[in-house]
Design an enzyme around this catalytic site. Sequence first.
Site, PDB file in Angstrom:
ATOM      1  N   GLU A   1       0.854  -1.193   0.000  1.00 46.13           N
ATOM      2  CA  GLU A   1       0.000   0.000   0.000  1.00 46.13           C
ATOM      3  C   GLU A   1       0.888   1.241   0.000  1.00 46.13           C
ATOM      4  O   GLU A   1       2.101   1.162   0.239  1.00 46.13           O
ATOM      5  CB  GLU A   1      -0.944  -0.019   1.212  1.00 46.13           C
ATOM      6  CG  GLU A   1      -1.916  -1.186   1.166  1.00 46.13           C
ATOM      7  CD  GLU A   1      -3.031  -1.112   2.200  1.00 46.13           C
ATOM      8  OE1 GLU A   1      -2.984  -0.241   3.083  1.00 46.13           O
ATOM      9  OE2 GLU A   1      -3.944  -1.941   2.117  1.00 46.13           O
TER      10      GLU A   1
ATOM     11  N   HIS B   1      -8.993   9.763   2.594  1.00 46.55           N
ATOM     12  CA  HIS B   1      -8.573   8.627   1.761  1.00 46.55           C
ATOM     13  C   HIS B   1      -8.790   9.016   0.301  1.00 46.55           C
ATOM     14  O   HIS B   1      -9.833   9.576  -0.036  1.00 46.55           O
ATOM     15  CB  HIS B   1      -9.420   7.391   2.121  1.00 46.55           C
ATOM     16  CG  HIS B   1      -8.890   6.113   1.537  1.00 46.55           C
ATOM     17  ND1 HIS B   1      -8.935   5.836   0.190  1.00 46.55           N
ATOM     18  CD2 HIS B   1      -8.306   5.036   2.120  1.00 46.55           C
ATOM     19  CE1 HIS B   1      -8.394   4.640  -0.025  1.00 46.55           C
ATOM     20  NE2 HIS B   1      -7.996   4.136   1.135  1.00 46.55           N
TER      21      HIS B   1
ATOM     22  N   ARG C   1      -1.004   9.137   1.497  1.00 47.43           N
ATOM     23  CA  ARG C   1      -2.365   9.603   1.211  1.00 47.43           C
ATOM     24  C   ARG C   1      -2.472  11.116   1.116  1.00 47.43           C
ATOM     25  O   ARG C   1      -3.189  11.646   0.265  1.00 47.43           O
ATOM     26  CB  ARG C   1      -3.318   9.086   2.290  1.00 47.43           C
ATOM     27  CG  ARG C   1      -3.527   7.616   2.164  1.00 47.43           C
ATOM     28  CD  ARG C   1      -4.408   7.066   3.251  1.00 47.43           C
ATOM     29  NE  ARG C   1      -4.543   5.625   3.007  1.00 47.43           N
ATOM     30  CZ  ARG C   1      -5.112   4.783   3.853  1.00 47.43           C
ATOM     31  NH1 ARG C   1      -5.585   5.211   4.999  1.00 47.43           N
ATOM     32  NH2 ARG C   1      -5.193   3.506   3.547  1.00 47.43           N
TER      33      ARG C   1
ATOM     34  N   HIS D   1     -11.565  10.119   6.347  1.00 49.37           N
ATOM     35  CA  HIS D   1     -11.328   8.685   6.571  1.00 49.37           C
ATOM     36  C   HIS D   1     -10.842   8.354   7.975  1.00 49.37           C
ATOM     37  O   HIS D   1     -11.336   7.427   8.602  1.00 49.37           O
ATOM     38  CB  HIS D   1     -10.298   8.214   5.554  1.00 49.37           C
ATOM     39  CG  HIS D   1     -10.032   6.742   5.585  1.00 49.37           C
ATOM     40  ND1 HIS D   1     -11.020   5.810   5.393  1.00 49.37           N
ATOM     41  CD2 HIS D   1      -8.875   6.045   5.773  1.00 49.37           C
ATOM     42  CE1 HIS D   1     -10.495   4.596   5.468  1.00 49.37           C
ATOM     43  NE2 HIS D   1      -9.206   4.710   5.712  1.00 49.37           N
TER      44      HIS D   1
ATOM     45  N   ARG E   1      -1.570   9.249   8.760  1.00 43.79           N
ATOM     46  CA  ARG E   1      -1.381   7.833   9.111  1.00 43.79           C
ATOM     47  C   ARG E   1      -0.899   7.034   7.907  1.00 43.79           C
ATOM     48  O   ARG E   1      -1.448   7.158   6.810  1.00 43.79           O
ATOM     49  CB  ARG E   1      -2.717   7.263   9.592  1.00 43.79           C
ATOM     50  CG  ARG E   1      -2.714   5.763   9.779  1.00 43.79           C
ATOM     51  CD  ARG E   1      -4.014   5.275  10.346  1.00 43.79           C
ATOM     52  NE  ARG E   1      -5.133   5.378   9.446  1.00 43.79           N
ATOM     53  CZ  ARG E   1      -5.540   4.419   8.627  1.00 43.79           C
ATOM     54  NH1 ARG E   1      -4.873   3.287   8.544  1.00 43.79           N
ATOM     55  NH2 ARG E   1      -6.603   4.589   7.867  1.00 43.79           N
TER      56      ARG E   1
HETATM   57  C1  LIG Z   1     -13.987   1.922   5.050  1.00 43.04           C
HETATM   58  C2  LIG Z   1     -12.784   1.855   5.954  1.00 43.04           C
HETATM   59  C3  LIG Z   1     -11.689   1.078   5.596  1.00 43.04           C
HETATM   60  C4  LIG Z   1     -10.566   1.003   6.437  1.00 43.04           C
HETATM   61  N1  LIG Z   1      -9.527   0.196   6.083  1.00 43.04           N
HETATM   62  C5  LIG Z   1      -8.482   0.044   6.946  1.00 43.04           C
HETATM   63  C6  LIG Z   1      -7.462  -0.906   6.682  1.00 43.04           C
HETATM   64  O1  LIG Z   1      -7.475  -1.620   5.684  1.00 43.04           O
HETATM   65  N2  LIG Z   1      -6.449  -1.021   7.588  1.00 43.04           N
HETATM   66  C7  LIG Z   1      -6.381  -0.253   8.738  1.00 43.04           C
HETATM   67  O2  LIG Z   1      -5.428  -0.404   9.519  1.00 43.04           O
HETATM   68  N3  LIG Z   1      -7.353   0.636   9.010  1.00 43.04           N
HETATM   69  C8  LIG Z   1      -8.405   0.794   8.154  1.00 43.04           C
HETATM   70  N4  LIG Z   1      -9.410   1.683   8.449  1.00 43.04           N
HETATM   71  C9  LIG Z   1      -9.355   2.383   9.741  1.00 43.04           C
HETATM   72  C10 LIG Z   1      -9.706   1.398  10.848  1.00 43.04           C
HETATM   73  O3  LIG Z   1     -10.750   0.560  10.419  1.00 43.04           O
HETATM   74  C11 LIG Z   1     -10.128   2.115  12.122  1.00 43.04           C
HETATM   75  O4  LIG Z   1      -9.247   3.135  12.455  1.00 43.04           O
HETATM   76  C12 LIG Z   1     -10.172   1.126  13.289  1.00 43.04           C
HETATM   77  O5  LIG Z   1     -10.916   0.005  12.929  1.00 43.04           O
HETATM   78  C13 LIG Z   1     -10.766   1.802  14.507  1.00 43.04           C
HETATM   79  O6  LIG Z   1     -11.095   0.814  15.458  1.00 43.04           O
HETATM   80  P1  LIG Z   1     -11.836   1.258  16.785  1.00 43.04           P
HETATM   81  O7  LIG Z   1     -12.114   0.022  17.535  1.00 43.04           O
HETATM   82  O8  LIG Z   1     -11.054   2.347  17.411  1.00 43.04           O
HETATM   83  O9  LIG Z   1     -13.203   1.949  16.257  1.00 43.04           O
HETATM   84  P2  LIG Z   1     -14.459   1.308  15.508  1.00 43.04           P
HETATM   85  O10 LIG Z   1     -14.126   0.034  14.868  1.00 43.04           O
HETATM   86  O11 LIG Z   1     -15.041   2.386  14.640  1.00 43.04           O
HETATM   87  O12 LIG Z   1     -15.482   1.018  16.681  1.00 43.04           O
HETATM   88  C14 LIG Z   1     -16.094   2.091  17.371  1.00 43.04           C
HETATM   89  C15 LIG Z   1     -17.144   1.534  18.300  1.00 43.04           C
HETATM   90  O13 LIG Z   1     -17.581   2.564  19.162  1.00 43.04           O
HETATM   91  C16 LIG Z   1     -18.997   2.539  19.253  1.00 43.04           C
HETATM   92  N5  LIG Z   1     -19.466   3.873  19.618  1.00 43.04           N
HETATM   93  C17 LIG Z   1     -19.212   5.068  19.034  1.00 43.04           C
HETATM   94  N6  LIG Z   1     -19.823   6.063  19.711  1.00 43.04           N
HETATM   95  C18 LIG Z   1     -20.500   5.475  20.747  1.00 43.04           C
HETATM   96  C19 LIG Z   1     -21.335   5.957  21.784  1.00 43.04           C
HETATM   97  N7  LIG Z   1     -21.599   7.259  21.936  1.00 43.04           N
HETATM   98  N8  LIG Z   1     -21.868   5.058  22.659  1.00 43.04           N
HETATM   99  C20 LIG Z   1     -21.623   3.718  22.533  1.00 43.04           C
HETATM  100  N9  LIG Z   1     -20.831   3.210  21.574  1.00 43.04           N
HETATM  101  C21 LIG Z   1     -20.270   4.075  20.685  1.00 43.04           C
HETATM  102  C22 LIG Z   1     -19.444   2.076  17.887  1.00 43.04           C
HETATM  103  O14 LIG Z   1     -20.765   1.580  17.945  1.00 43.04           O
HETATM  104  C23 LIG Z   1     -18.390   1.002  17.604  1.00 43.04           C
HETATM  105  O15 LIG Z   1     -18.771  -0.216  18.203  1.00 43.04           O
HETATM  106  C24 LIG Z   1     -10.540   1.753   7.630  1.00 43.04           C
HETATM  107  C25 LIG Z   1     -11.630   2.551   7.986  1.00 43.04           C
HETATM  108  C26 LIG Z   1     -12.747   2.592   7.172  1.00 43.04           C
HETATM  109  C27 LIG Z   1     -13.912   3.451   7.577  1.00 43.04           C
END
Ligand SMILES: Cc1cc2nc3c(=O)[nH]c(=O)nc-3n(C[C@H](O)[C@H](O)[C@H](O)COP(=O)(O)OP(=O)(O)OC[C@H]3O[C@@H](n4cnc5c(N)ncnc54)[C@H](O)[C@@H]3O)c2cc1C
Length: 408
Positions: free
Chosen positions: A118, A233, A281, A342, A377
């Site tokens: 990537e 992104h 990016r 993103h 990032r």
């Molecule tokens: C389309 C897309 C593709 C991506 N591809 C990649 C990739 O290939 N590789 C990579 O490293 N990163 C990638 N990323 C980034 C990566 O997915 C995220 O940064 C990472 O998954 C974040 O994980 P997290 O657990 O912090 O948040 P999330 O996985 O977003 O989880 C957040 C959680 O918090 C909960 N939440 C939010 N607000 C509240 C609230 N007020 N009350 C209760 N619950 C709440 C939500 O319901 C959810 O369960 C991508 C992101 C996207 C959007």
Amino acid sequence: MNNAVDDVVIVGGGLAGTLTALELSRRCAEASITVLTASSLDVCASMMAQGGMAVPRVDRADDAEVHVADTIAAGNGHCDVDVVRSIIGDAPRLVHVLETGGVRFDRDVHGAPSYACEGGHQCARVLRASDATGAHVMQTLHAELRRQRNVRIREHCRCMSVRVRPNHVLLSCMNVHDGDHIMLTARSVVLAMGGSGQLYAHTSNPPTAMGDALRIAEELGLPLRDLEWMQFHPTAFATSTCSGTAPLITEAIRGAGAWLRNTAGERFMPRYDARAELATRDVVVAAMREEMEREATDRVWLDCRHLDRQHLVAHFPTFIENCRALGLDPTVDLIPVRPVAHYQCGGIAASIDGSTSLARISAIGECARTGMHGSNRLASNSLLEAGVMAMRCAERLAADIAHPTMIA
Ligand SMILES: Cc1cc2nc3c(=O)[nH]c(=O)nc-3n(C[C@H](O)[C@H](O)[C@H](O)COP(=O)(O)OP(=O)(O)OC[C@H]3O[C@@H](n4cnc5c(N)ncnc54)[C@H](O)[C@@H]3O)c2cc1C
């Protein structure tokens, strides 16, 4: 399990929150843990990750240092070098934990890890599960989470505010279906609430990325850092029907050789950067914006027509499926793309183990800011950071539960 006061309430069921719950549950079978999610468990950015998880290659002894260098270069020198080194150093342990939990990353015919390339990476080092890595990882972990007897999952329960009392923490939540108010009490709270992409008109983020963590943190007086560094992104589908969340096109397609063209048909990236489409990016998005402004249009074009059809079908089924849904064939048609909000590089100031300036409040994953990403990032470094933070946060919380006076 004591339902009145949980040992730990984890707000968020993405990779950060889910892995913390699993690792904590494994270490402290008696701990009572609640996981809250604003929507259903399967709606989160982690589930949507296509590209994969960047890790040092197992077949190159010096690759951890090269990965560190690539991360710092992508972050334009704004990264915390010790944090970068520490998180990348823990990548092999994270891979082991995930694989032990049932995650299966792609392997080549000899059984060795199959890495994708990537933007910003000097070599292919992204572990993936086809082009739906997040879905595979999260379905595996969520299934395990639902089997934990000491973990209660409360879906559609949106945390609205958090208040710290001398011996516990109060969470004020809302049942998203009927608006009912729910109060929860915990000895310790982990904010694992993801990003804030929904604040922007065009985003790759799920509806749960509302930025609630930032508001809650500000009310608690927790410092927020680097919020100006929102990452865009380069390639989401730009069709006339796209508004709000747009389907993303994984960067690994450009890693596999796809080009960007302007509306005049010119492949413009070599004019901007020697790495062309595989520049970081921020560089690719800035070039796209310049081309779009000059041509007074809201899109440029992704050209996959020179790529092998079999390879595309075998390695990018999600992309092919999204193209098909829009009536496009990437081996024949140019694909309209535009940048979308993103990833939130900044967030709640936290250490790698999630500790913040408040003893009973942790922040991990995308809502936290460790200094790993600097101002931009490196692709596929966020699952890595979220996973390592989750493991370390669980270790710290397990020690706190074993020695409760530590956070009294
Ligand atoms: C389309 C897309 C593709 C991506 N591809 C990649 C990739 O290939 N590789 C990579 O490293 N990163 C990638 N990323 C980034 C990566 O997915 C995220 O940064 C990472 O998954 C974040 O994980 P997290 O657990 O912090 O948040 P999330 O996985 O977003 O989880 C957040 C959680 O918090 C909960 N939440 C939010 N607000 C509240 C609230 N007020 N009350 C209760 N619950 C709440 C939500 O319901 C959810 O369960 C991508 C992101 C996207 C959007």
